[in-house]
Design an enzyme around this catalytic site. Structure first.
Site, PDB file in Angstrom:
ATOM      1  N   ASP A  60       6.660   3.764   6.095  1.00  0.00           N
ATOM      2  CA  ASP A  60       7.537   4.648   7.351  1.00  0.00           C
ATOM      3  C   ASP A  60       6.808   5.680   7.802  1.00  0.00           C
ATOM      4  O   ASP A  60       6.875   6.020   8.875  1.00  0.00           O
ATOM      5  CB  ASP A  60       8.985   4.874   6.588  1.00  0.00           C
ATOM      6  CG  ASP A  60       9.785   5.590   7.465  1.00  0.00           C
ATOM      7  OD1 ASP A  60      10.264   5.070   8.615  1.00  0.00           O
ATOM      8  OD2 ASP A  60      10.048   6.840   7.342  1.00  0.00           O
ATOM      9  N   GLU A  92       7.459  -2.221   6.735  1.00  0.00           N
ATOM     10  CA  GLU A  92       6.959  -1.004   6.432  1.00  0.00           C
ATOM     11  C   GLU A  92       6.184  -1.003   5.193  1.00  0.00           C
ATOM     12  O   GLU A  92       5.091  -0.301   4.877  1.00  0.00           O
ATOM     13  CB  GLU A  92       8.173  -0.040   6.546  1.00  0.00           C
ATOM     14  CG  GLU A  92       8.716   0.362   7.772  1.00  0.00           C
ATOM     15  CD  GLU A  92       9.907   1.014   7.898  1.00  0.00           C
ATOM     16  OE1 GLU A  92      10.277   1.961   8.559  1.00  0.00           O
ATOM     17  OE2 GLU A  92      10.560   1.259   6.571  1.00  0.00           O
TER      18      GLU A  92
END
Length: 240
Positions: free
Chosen positions: A44, A116
């Site tokens: 992320d 992610e």
């Protein structure tokens, strides 16, 4: 599993030196204790930085607020899930029996988290440049179609800006009816633009949702009646 992950590596155009990192990245917590949540946390951060850098370099005339708006929409769950679907990421997920039965491989939250995690895994395996390449490869086609003036703006805001650009009064929204019990009401809303004789109606589970739906309809009608005028810059460059 190894052969399947080889296809995934081809899809992202990166070959892992430590393929166990990729295996962990596609492993949901319902499957076993060595799952992808820590990799997701790392990915992320990598994703946000790389997308911010791509936007900074591509759009050199927009301010920090608009850059933040663009980034937020490019890294949100639905965008990530769309990329994951294009990579056929659902075919590679390792899910527990319960998630398999409930269709977890189709769930946007699981798909976006796994994507992610893959970015995080690439970072650990090959460093920042490798991760930036993998992220950029997925986002370059998207960035080619991004309109910084509209991306991330809701229909009411877009309609307001559209009318202001045409020097017209703002639309008027009226609740014309409500249906259902107090805890589950449906709102019927009318949107009026008197100067263009536009009157549209839409419904939603809240007044705001109904107004947004009505604004979206109104935008289509405004564009059909009043096409946007070319900017001064485009007129200056128009061939004689």
């Amino acid at each position: 599993m190894v052969a399947r992950l080889s296809r995934l590596q081809d899809a992202i155009d990166y070959q892992f030196k430590q393929p166990e990192l990729l295996e962990q990245a596609v492993t949901h917590r319902s499957h076993n204790a060595k799952h992808n949540e820590r990799l997701e946390f790392l990915g992320d951060s990598v994703l946000n930085f790389v997308v911010a850098s791509l936007l900074y370099n591509q759009f050199d005339r927009i301010d920090e607020g608009d850059l933040s708006r663009l980034r937020a929409n490019l890294v949100k769950q639905s965008t990530l899930a769309d990329i994951a679907q294009q990579l056929a990421l659902a075919d590679y997920l390792r899910l527990g029996e319960g998630e398999l039965k409930s269709g977890g491989f189709r769930r946007p939250s699981i798909l976006s988290d796994a994507l992610e995690a893959i970015f995080g895994a690439v970072y650990l395996d090959g460093g920042f440049d490798a991760a930036a390449y993998v992220v950029g490869r997925q986002y370059q086609p998207i960035l080619l179609t991004v309109d910084p003036k509209t991306l991330g703006k809701d229909p009411k805001t877009l309609l307001q800006e559209m009318l202001q650009g045409r020097r017209m009064e703002l639309p008027v929204y009226l609740v014309i009816a409500t249906h259902g019990a107090a805890h589950s009401q449906i709102f019927d809303v009318e949107c009026r633009i008197d100067r263009l004789d536009i009157v549209v109606q839409a419904s939603g589970s809240s007044r705001r949702a109904a107004e947004q739906a009505a604004a979206l309809q109104a935008i289509d009608q405004v564009q059909a009646i009043e096409p946007a005028k070319p900017s001064r810059a485009s007129r200056r460059h128009r061939p004689a």
